[in-house]
Scaffold this motif. Structure first.
Motif, PDB file in Angstrom:
ATOM      1  N   UNK A 100     113.200  26.676  24.604  1.00  0.00           N
ATOM      2  CA  UNK A 100     113.266  25.455  23.816  1.00  0.00           C
ATOM      3  C   UNK A 100     112.094  24.556  24.174  1.00  0.00           C
ATOM      4  N   UNK A 101     111.394  24.097  23.137  1.00  0.00           N
ATOM      5  CA  UNK A 101     110.261  23.189  23.376  1.00  0.00           C
ATOM      6  C   UNK A 101     110.433  21.949  22.518  1.00  0.00           C
ATOM      7  N   UNK A 144     113.409  19.270  19.099  1.00  0.00           N
ATOM      8  CA  UNK A 144     113.640  20.435  19.951  1.00  0.00           C
ATOM      9  C   UNK A 144     113.633  21.685  19.074  1.00  0.00           C
ATOM     10  N   UNK A 145     112.762  22.631  19.397  1.00  0.00           N
ATOM     11  CA  UNK A 145     112.623  23.813  18.545  1.00  0.00           C
ATOM     12  C   UNK A 145     112.390  25.069  19.374  1.00  0.00           C
ATOM     13  N   UNK A 146     112.608  26.226  18.754  1.00  0.00           N
ATOM     14  CA  UNK A 146     112.191  27.493  19.368  1.00  0.00           C
ATOM     15  C   UNK A 146     111.294  28.251  18.392  1.00  0.00           C
ATOM     16  N   UNK A 147     110.397  29.049  18.946  1.00  0.00           N
ATOM     17  CA  UNK A 147     109.467  29.827  18.120  1.00  0.00           C
ATOM     18  C   UNK A 147     110.117  31.141  17.727  1.00  0.00           C
ATOM     19  N   UNK A 148     110.346  31.322  16.432  1.00  0.00           N
ATOM     20  CA  UNK A 148     111.006  32.534  15.958  1.00  0.00           C
ATOM     21  C   UNK A 148     110.479  32.854  14.558  1.00  0.00           C
ATOM     22  N   UNK A 149     110.223  34.128  14.299  1.00  0.00           N
ATOM     23  CA  UNK A 149     109.714  34.565  12.983  1.00  0.00           C
ATOM     24  C   UNK A 149     108.526  33.728  12.510  1.00  0.00           C
TER      25      UNK A 149
END
Lengths: 418, 301
Positions: B238-239, B215-220
């Protein structure tokens, strides 16, 4: 795996802002694809900010904040790149005389030195200085890159003239292997790819020269020397009586069963085993790190050296050396310093400055006896106990030492035994 | 005589072993700085080799930010057990609780910089005179100028302009009381060398380095793992992605990359084709051009 057979080549570059050294290194890294996209982007942005046309390759080698602000290299910076043939470590050093000590540092471990000459200016003081340091530190291979050929219309005559100039003064130096190359680092001529502007030059480009240079014979394989770093005594069930002398082979070859002498005690024994975590070995050579066990129970500690009976270093308490002074405070008259030679440490005193060398003209000065920052001199030194030494020319490990000031703990000088 | 030369991996190994033995010989109370990342795992592996058949003769020091990947802590504990060496833990949480440092504020707050105080406190408390790190010169431009033996003053600070010259293989670890050294045995290794060697030696590494579903989020510009410490923005989603980590730091700042590389062989192939530097996914280095140098001057790893 193929990559496992590749050798490591360490080379040094010395140069100033103007002769294109940073551009050359940037070019080598860029054309050999050692530059990552995010690094390229950062350099592109900075180039734009500074108003440069295109990418300023020199920016790849800028390191510390002060250097970025001043646009110069003030310390040794190490760069890495790999080609399918070799792994390379570049010791990138500043070229100005006030950074002689940094050049000496970068040169101390190099297999090869690149000396850059601006084709428009030919041989200048700095060229002589760099050649002197390469020769003093006994760098086995020198490649003289005559750069900025694009600014002299790729003229073969200019190139040949510079080679003559160089050979005229370098005949006074001790250099084993030297080659010349006409290049343009800015445009990439003869760096990684062959130049299409200089048909008269039949040799290979720089990278090819670095990839194919014969370096296996750079290491001394004749004189077996094993300075003991530490003693391994596990004292566990499995290795109850184990006593391994840990160290790195400085030169030569040792085999299981060899008759050896321990210095300075002079006791003799036989090699029982040569051990590593991956198993025992029949023979080892420089620069392998191993542990040696002996047939006899002898008292050996750090600073001792294992050698062979018929080939021993000299045990000397007084000897001459070429010394480079590194510290802001000059050498104090008849002061004691700690001398570090292989894994051995003693006290030492500089007895006499025989002469100082002007590294721009190679002139000897026997009048001025004070050693100041960046000075290079022949000195006589005396130690409290004998050191087991070879001449630096024969052995870069057992022929070199540094001096440490006990008051500041700083490394104040480096020496090469003559 | 042509067979008497070493491959570059063997030469790097031998150099690192030499440096580790010098540390042991020159210092009274060294430790290995252990983060659970591949570089400190590699240094620990090389230390096993350097002192075999003895066990590693000094402790490992872990600066625990409290924001860990659970996998890292599990890996650390298993390894300590196997090596039978002492583990010293310096706790950032404790430094916060005792008021030595204050938690950063804001969305991109991390405990990265707080580690410096915890590390220096642990060094002082345990009278450590040399902390062995897995820093490599290819990682970052300030690290390109590091010595094998790098001096720190009695405030733990690094003065990059006044470093001791290091020639041949002669290392000067002399220091006054209160000062300490950092030693970097794998200075000359690149990321590629590390992976090639890990593969060759079949060194155990945390599973986080291998591609896995997460589970991750796209950031920086990278995939930040979802954890209890992560504060989500309204527009962040969250993907679930198949990712792996190229470096391991705090769970809050270590970004993953999308990858199918779930074996060491595949990682080596992937790293060889990489177009971004490995620290490109570390938001701690993105704060400014000289972020690393500034932290290092203060006493960072």
């Amino acid at each position: 795996m193929e990559i496992d057979k590749n050798q490591l080549l360490r080379f040094t570059t010395a140069g100033s802002v103007d002769d294109g050294k940073s551009t050359l290194i940037g070019r080598l890294l860029y054309d050999s694809k050692a530059i990552f996209e995010d690094q390229l982007e950062a350099v592109e942005n900075t180039s734009k900010k500074k108003g440069h046309k295109g990418v300023d390759l020199a920016l790849f080698t800028d390191g510390l904040r002060d250097e970025r602000e001043q646009g110069i290299t003030i310390d040794v910076a190490y760069r890495y790149f790999t080609t399918p043939k070799r792994k390379f470590i570049i010791a990138d050093t500043p070229g100005h005389i006030q950074y002689t000590r940094n050049m000496v540092t970068g040169a101390s471990t190099a297999n090869a030195a690149l000396i850059l000459i601006d084709a428009r200016h030919g041989v200048i003081e700095q060229t002589k200085r760099h050649a002197f340091i390469a020769s003093l530190l006994q760098i086995p291979h020198i490649i003289v890159c005559i750069n900025k050929m694009d600014l002299v219309d790729y003229s073969e005559e200019v190139y040949q003239n510079i080679i003559h100039q160089f050979e005229e003064f370098s005949s006074k130096l001790y250099v084993k292997d030297i080659q010349f190359l006409p290049i343009s680092a800015l445009d990439g001529d003869n760096v990684v790819n062959r130049s299409t502007n200089m048909d008269w030059y039949q040799g290979a480009p720089l990278l090819h020269a670095l990839e194919t240079m014969h370096i296996s014979s750079d290491i001394n394989k004749i004189d077996a020397r094993f300075p003991v770093q530490t003693v391994l005594r596990p004292q566990n069930e499995e290795f109850r009586d184990y006593r391994g002398y840990a160290g790195r082979v400085a030169s030569g070859i040792f085999r299981k069963g060899d008759e050896v002498v321990i210095l300075p005690s002079g006791f003799t024994s036989k090699i029982r085993s040569i051990d590593t975590m991956d198993g025992s070995m029949e023979e080892v050579f420089a620069p392998m790190s191993v542990a040696i066990t002996l047939e006899d129970d002898i008292d050996i500690s750090r600073g001792d050296m294992i050698v062979k009976e018929n080939n021993q270093p000299k045990a000397l308490q007084e000897f001459d050396a070429m010394l480079c002074w590194f510290n802001n405070s000059p050498a104090r008259d008849r002061a004691k310093y700690t001398i570090v030679h292989t894994s051995n440490e003693q006290k030492a005193m500089i007895k006499e400055v025989v002469y100082k060398i002007d590294i721009n003209t190679y002139a000897r000065n026997e009048e001025d006896k004070q050693l100041k920052m960046n000075d290079i001199a022949r000195i006589s030194i005396r130690t409290t106990r004998p050191l087991m030494v070879d001449e630096y020319r024969d052995n870069r490990v057992t022929g070199s030492f540094v001096l440490i000031d006990d008051a500041s703990h700083e490394t104040v000088a480096a020496g090469m035994i003559v | 005589m042509s067979k008497y030369y070493l491959s570059y991996l063997d030469e790097l190994e031998s150099e690192a072993i030499y440096i580790l033995r010098e540390v042991w010989a020159q210092f009274q109370n060294p430790v290995i700085l252990f983060s659970g990342g591949k570089d400190s795992i590699l240094v620990t592996h090389l230390a096993r080799k350097a002192f075999f058949p003895s066990k590693i003769p000094f402790p490992l020091l872990h600066v625990d930010t409290g924001h860990n990947f659970p996998e890292t802590i599990q890996f650390r504990d298993d390894m300590i057990k196997e090596l039978a060496v002492q583990l010293i833990v310096g706790s950032v949480q404790e430094s916060i609780d005792t008021g030595r440092v204050a938690e950063e504020k804001g969305k991109s707050a991390t405990r990265n910089a707080l580690q410096i105080t915890t590390l220096l406190d642990a060094i002082e408390k345990n009278k450590i005179d040399c902390a062995i790190g897995g820093g490599r010169r290819d990682e970052e431009k300030a690290r390109a100028k590091e010595r094998f033996f790098s001096h720190r003053d009695d405030f733990g600070q690094w003065d990059p302009k006044n470093q001791r010259p290091e020639l041949w293989n002669l290392l000067n670890g002399k220091h006054f009381e209160g000062e300490h050294f950092r030693a970097f045995p794998i200075s000359n290794w690149t990321e590629m060398d590390v992976w090639n060697y890990i593969k060759r030696e079949d060194i155990k590494i945390p599973s986080l380095y291998l591609a896995h579903q997460r589970e991750v989020v796209w950031r920086n510009d990278s995939w930040i793992p979802v954890s209890e410490y992560l504060k989500l923005d309204d527009n962040e989603k969250v993907e679930s992605k198949k990712i792996r980590f190229r470096t391991l730091g705090d769970i809050t700042i270590t970004g993953g990359i999308e990858s199918e590389a779930d074996t060491l062989e595949k990682i080596v192939a992937e790293v060889a084709a990489m177009k971004q530097t490995e620290r490109g996914n570390r938001s701690d280095d993105k704060r400014s051009e000289t972020a690393m140098e500034d932290r290092k001057r203060q006493g960072y790893f």
